[in-house]
Structures are given as structure tokens and as C-alpha cells.
Design an enzyme around this catalytic site. Structure first.
Site, PDB file in Angstrom:
ATOM      1  N   CYS A  63      73.204  58.359  52.299  1.00  0.00           N
ATOM      2  CA  CYS A  63      73.807  57.086  51.898  1.00  0.00           C
ATOM      3  C   CYS A  63      74.938  56.685  52.985  1.00  0.00           C
ATOM      4  CB  CYS A  63      74.927  57.417  50.416  1.00  0.00           C
ATOM      5  SG  CYS A  63      75.702  55.903  49.868  1.00  0.00           S
ATOM      6  N   HIS A 105      68.567  54.844  44.053  1.00  0.00           N
ATOM      7  CA  HIS A 105      69.621  55.267  44.802  1.00  0.00           C
ATOM      8  C   HIS A 105      70.659  53.928  44.823  1.00  0.00           C
ATOM      9  CE1 HIS A 105      72.304  56.956  48.140  1.00  0.00           C
ATOM     10  NE2 HIS A 105      72.550  55.676  48.086  1.00  0.00           N
ATOM     11  N   GLU A 106      70.018  52.678  45.007  1.00  0.00           N
ATOM     12  CA  GLU A 106      70.681  51.402  45.267  1.00  0.00           C
ATOM     13  C   GLU A 106      71.379  51.138  43.801  1.00  0.00           C
ATOM     14  OE1 GLU A 106      71.716  50.760  47.947  1.00  0.00           O
ATOM     15  OE2 GLU A 106      70.204  51.779  49.277  1.00  0.00           O
ATOM     16  N   HIS A 109      74.454  52.691  42.644  1.00  0.00           N
ATOM     17  CA  HIS A 109      75.512  51.970  43.080  1.00  0.00           C
ATOM     18  C   HIS A 109      76.176  50.946  42.185  1.00  0.00           C
ATOM     19  CE1 HIS A 109      76.467  53.781  47.188  1.00  0.00           C
ATOM     20  NE2 HIS A 109      75.073  53.672  47.605  1.00  0.00           N
TER      21      HIS A 109
HETATM   22 ZN   LIG Z   1      74.119  54.547  48.994  1.00  0.00          ZN
END
Ligand SMILES: [Zn+2]
Length: 140
Positions: A63, A105-106, A109
Site C-alpha cells: 500500500c 484493496h482500493e 480505502h
Molecule cells: Zn492502499
């Protein structure tokens, strides 16, 4: 905002040689927007992830928030992302493998979740400098 995301991603890429996507909260913008640059730019506005497969895969995640750290996490093998583009048109994309992992993953966020909180266990952390060692262990 998209320009800012682009510049941040490109600066990171120049510095660390990696980085395919970035989520708006990573530059302090609390909007549900993901910017991805693989061969060409792509903007995901108000994305929704669904059709997450029961089948999971184990990956070493990294990340931009912690560039030297790798975290072993489980991600869905496949999923689907529904989103709007900059012209506010609806789209959907079926994702698998790398892209599935990346957009999960994004998307995390946007939900305020970092990969570190998805670590499988206490052995799931490694420094990037140890990556060669990890790859060797994994190819066994
Ligand atoms: Zn990230």
C-alpha cells in the site's frame, strides 16, 4: 481531484517503482473515488463491489500508505465493480486475479480499512527487502 490523484500516483511510481491505483481518501479527500492507471487512466466514481466469490486467494498486499511493508491477506478471487465514469455513465467490470485484488484493496480505502487490519495472522507482515525470501518460500 483526479489530476491530484494522478500526480500522487505517478510520483509514488517514480519513487518506488510500483503503484497502480489510489483512492481519494489517501490524499485526504473523503470521496468515494478510485483512480487507476494501468496502460491508461481509469476513474471509478461511487463504486460498488459485489458478486464477491466464495473462493479466496492469498496475496502479499502492499500500500502507498506504508511503502516498505507487505501484508499477507485473503482476497476474493473474483468480484464485480459497478461505477460511474467522469461523464457520469454507469459501467460494470468483472474482475479476477490482479485486478480483483487491486480493486478490493482500493475499495477498502473508501471504507476506511487498511490492508494491515486484514492480515491473516501475526506472521503475515514482511518488509519489502524480504520479498525475495518470501517468493522463494511461496514457490515451494
Ligand atoms: Zn492502499
Amino acid at each position: 481531484m483526479v489530476n491530484d490523484l494522478h500526480d500522487t500516483l505517478m510520483n509514488f511510481k517514480k519513487r518506488y517503482g510500483a503503484g497502480r491505483a489510489i483512492a481519494a481518501p489517501q490524499i485526504g479527500v473523503m470521496k468515494r473515488l478510485i483512480y487507476m492507471y494501468i496502460d491508461e487512466p481509469k476513474v471509478f466514481i461511487n463504486p460498488i463491489l459485489n458478486h464477491r466469490s466464495k473462493e479466496m486467494m492469498v496475496v502479499w498486499d502492499d500500500c502507498m500508505c506504508f511503502p516498505d511493508l507487505l501484508v499477507k491477506v485473503e482476497r476474493h478471487k473474483t468480484c464485480r465493480i459497478c461505477y460511474r465514469d467522469l461523464d457520469w455513465c454507469d459501467h460494470e467490470m468483472n474482475l479476477e486475479g490482479d485486478l480483483s485484488e487491486l480493486l478490493q484493496h482500493e475499495y477498502d480505502h473508501l471504507e476506511g480499512i487498511l490492508a494491515v487490519s486484514r492480515a491473516i495472522d501475526r506472521h503475515s507482515f514482511a518488509l519489502r527487502s524480504q520479498k525475495k525470501f518470501i517468493d522463494r518460500a511461496y514457490s515451494r
